[in-house]
Design an enzyme around this catalytic site. Structure first.
Site, PDB file in Angstrom:
ATOM      1  N   GLU A   6      43.237  33.195  42.809  1.00  0.00           N
ATOM      2  CA  GLU A   6      42.157  33.833  42.051  1.00  0.00           C
ATOM      3  C   GLU A   6      40.761  33.280  42.321  1.00  0.00           C
ATOM      4  OE1 GLU A   6      43.147  34.027  37.881  1.00  0.00           O
ATOM      5  OE2 GLU A   6      44.629  35.603  38.232  1.00  0.00           O
TER       6      GLU A   6
ATOM      7  N   GLU B 181      50.653  38.314  40.023  1.00  0.00           N
ATOM      8  CA  GLU B 181      50.759  38.087  38.586  1.00  0.00           C
ATOM      9  C   GLU B 181      50.665  39.411  37.857  1.00  0.00           C
ATOM     10  OE1 GLU B 181      47.825  35.406  37.079  1.00  0.00           O
ATOM     11  OE2 GLU B 181      48.127  33.926  38.681  1.00  0.00           O
TER      12      GLU B 181
END
Length: 552
Positions: free
Chosen positions: A235, A337
């Site tokens: 991320e 995710e």
């Protein structure tokens, strides 16, 4: 198990465990189920989806308050806010009482995830684990407060357990020196100091080294089939310049393929940096790269008190279209995710002390009804199961976040139920067989638009036949000539490649030195002697050091 405890392994999917204590990395290997190959054989990229098979083991080796709340609850109300692993490590180090000290983190490693969890993951019909690891599992700077090197021992245990039960690992480097996003799960909550700020280039150099070290380790013959995927940066935030993130990614690609050669080593998974459309036709002909998206309903729309099953439109339409289009235009992709969360209820989901949008910003109601999962009706559980199944069906290749949530010491139970696959499996809001999710969206009136036919090009799955052209890569020079917030990057401080390479311990019984390519001898990046560097974790807006610290 290691501690002498015993359990019964139950697998109704045709899976089996295999372990030879005399030769744990030779001979046979475990198989998670009947429809995927045992872990000592190659994964059939493109022919077998990673659907319903991946459960990330967070927060085992990288700590986050809402997943391991008891560790953080102990230190609330102290001398300073404890909001991330940095401040938790500081508080534990200062705690000289009985039961204090930094060793509490290793106590967590020993108990939060064990061999039994790996057996239960395989027994749930799952065939992959996404394993977040920190850079300080290898080493760290003296001023960084983290527990150094200990997580590596448990990373090695995970490799052995995965081989035993036939589970493959997507290794996820979750923390980057200086922080790649400024969020608590990067190690320190605050500012982003990677490719940004005065230490933006130096931190990128260090980050590149840790990715290189992990790549050398997982490319070894006894490890490569167990860890066939490497998520290189978790991320990164595209706050300033997606092009510099692509520069970094391309440099990683050339470094890693220089280590392994074409067609060898892990698939390299790149997160989209929350710019999903920026990688549509990126690096055509590259050897086995994958793009990673993290879709969450709770961060994409205002929360409401609607029933869970009413949220299926976004996964079935938006997420499903992204997965199919990306497979056609780019190649392999996964949702690294996603969760069953339809709102941001739960303890510390938005960080310690963070605002709960469901209750406050939007006034949708009290979170008590969503946190008290032990009072949910069968209808609510069925609706949540429909939402989770629609998400799995649309994403095709997915990693549920997360396998388990730790209990709150104050509440005496899990108070963040949306995020626990294990809890949902035990209580009826996750599918007993992940294959049940297939076809959910179509059954709800959302047929796939232009579904991908499953046929990738050879270079996308085996590395064969692909050659990067100069026009594809000519604009990805490294290091970056400028940083958007700093201008000329040549004036910024850097590190020097004169440090010792780490000695990476091997799993018990595995062959190898810990380093795949003996020709890769460049020393590690370390601080230049005599340079007065600013704090590498807090270097936005500070003065650039005097001469002697920059590449110039």
């Amino acid at each position: 198990m290691d501690n002498g405890d015993k359990f019964v392994y139950s697998n109704s999917f045709g899976g089996y465990w295999y372990h030879d204590p005399e030769n744990p990395f030779s001979g046979g290997a475990g198989r998670a189920n009947s429809w995927t190959p045992p872990v000592n054989e190659s994964w059939p990229w493109g022919k077998q989806n990673i659907n319903g098979c991946v459960v990330p083991l967070t927060r085992w080796l990288v700590l986050e308050p809402f997943i391991s709340p008891a560790l953080f609850e102990k230190y609330q109300g102290g001398d300073f806010p404890v909001v991330d692993e940095w401040t938790l490590s500081q508080a534990m180090t200062l705690d000289k009482s009985a039961g204090g000290g930094l060793s509490q983190i290793e106590d967590h490693y020993k108990t939060f995830i064990t061999e039994k969890d790996f057996a239960e993951i395989a027994g749930a019909g799952l065939t992959w684990v996404r394993l977040p690891v920190p850079f300080w599992a290898i080493n760290k700077l003296p001023e960084e407060p983290f527990l150094e090197g200990v997580a590596w021992t448990y990373f090695l245990k995970a490799i052995g357990w995965a081989r035993k039960y036939g589970l493959r690992i997507n290794l996820d480097l979750h923390t980057i020196p200086g922080s790649q996003n400024g969020w608590n799960h990067s190690g320190k909550l605050g500012t982003m100091n990677w490719l940004q700020g005065v230490m933006g280039v130096a931190n990128a150099q260090r980050a590149m080294d840790y990715i290189r070290f992990y790549a050398e380790f997982i490319s070894q013959p006894d490890v490569t089939n167990i860890v066939p995927m490497f998520g290189v940066v978790n991320e990164p935030r595209n706050l300033l310049d997606i092009h510099n993130i692509k520069r970094f990614y391309y440099q990683l690609y050339t470094t890693l393929r220089g280590i392994t050669g074409i067609g060898k080593g892990p698939v390299i998974s790149f997160h989209t940096a929350f710019s999903d459309n920026a990688f549509g036709n990126w690096l055509p002909q590259a050897d086995r790269i994958m793009v990673d998206k993290h879709p969450y309903i709770i961060f994409s729309r205002p929360p409401s008190n609607n029933a869970p099953e009413t949220y299926v439109d976004e996964p079935c339409s938006s997420w499903g279209n992204w997965a199919n289009a990306t497979s056609r235009d780019f190649g392999m992709n996964s949702a690294g995710e996603f969760s069953a969360a339809i709102n941001d209820c739960g303890l510390w989901v938005n960080s310690v002390g963070g605002d709960i949008n469901y209750e406050n910003s939007f006034g949708a109601g009290s979170c008590d009804e969503w946190n008290n999962w032990d009072t949910w009706t069968d209808a609510r559980k069925a609706g949540l199961k429909t939402f989770a199944s629609a998400s799995m069906d649309s994403l095709q290749n997915w990693f549920f976040w997360t396998w388990r949530i730790g209990e709150s010491s104050a509440a005496g139970k899990v108070v963040t139920p949306f995020w626990s696959y294990k809890l949902g499996l035990e209580n009826g809001w996750m599918p007993k067989d992940p294959r049940e999710a297939s076809g959910t969206c179509e059954s709800l009136g959302y047929p796939q638009q232009q579904p991908f036919d499953g046929n990738y090009e050879s270079w996308q799955t085996s590395g064969q036949g692909g050659t990067l052209t100069p026009t594809t890569t000519e604009d990805y020079s490294w290091p970056p000539p400028t940083l958007v917030d700093q201008g000329d990057a040549a004036a910024l401080p850097v590190y020097t490649p004169t440090g010792e390479l780490p000695k990476l311990a091997m799993p018990t019984g595995a062959s190898g030195s810990g380093w795949f390519n003996a020709q890769d001898t460049r020393p590690a990046y370390v601080p230049i002697e005599g340079c007065n560097y600013p704090d590498p974790w807090n270097a936005n807006g500070v003065a650039i050091p005097a001469s002697g610290c920059s590449a110039a």
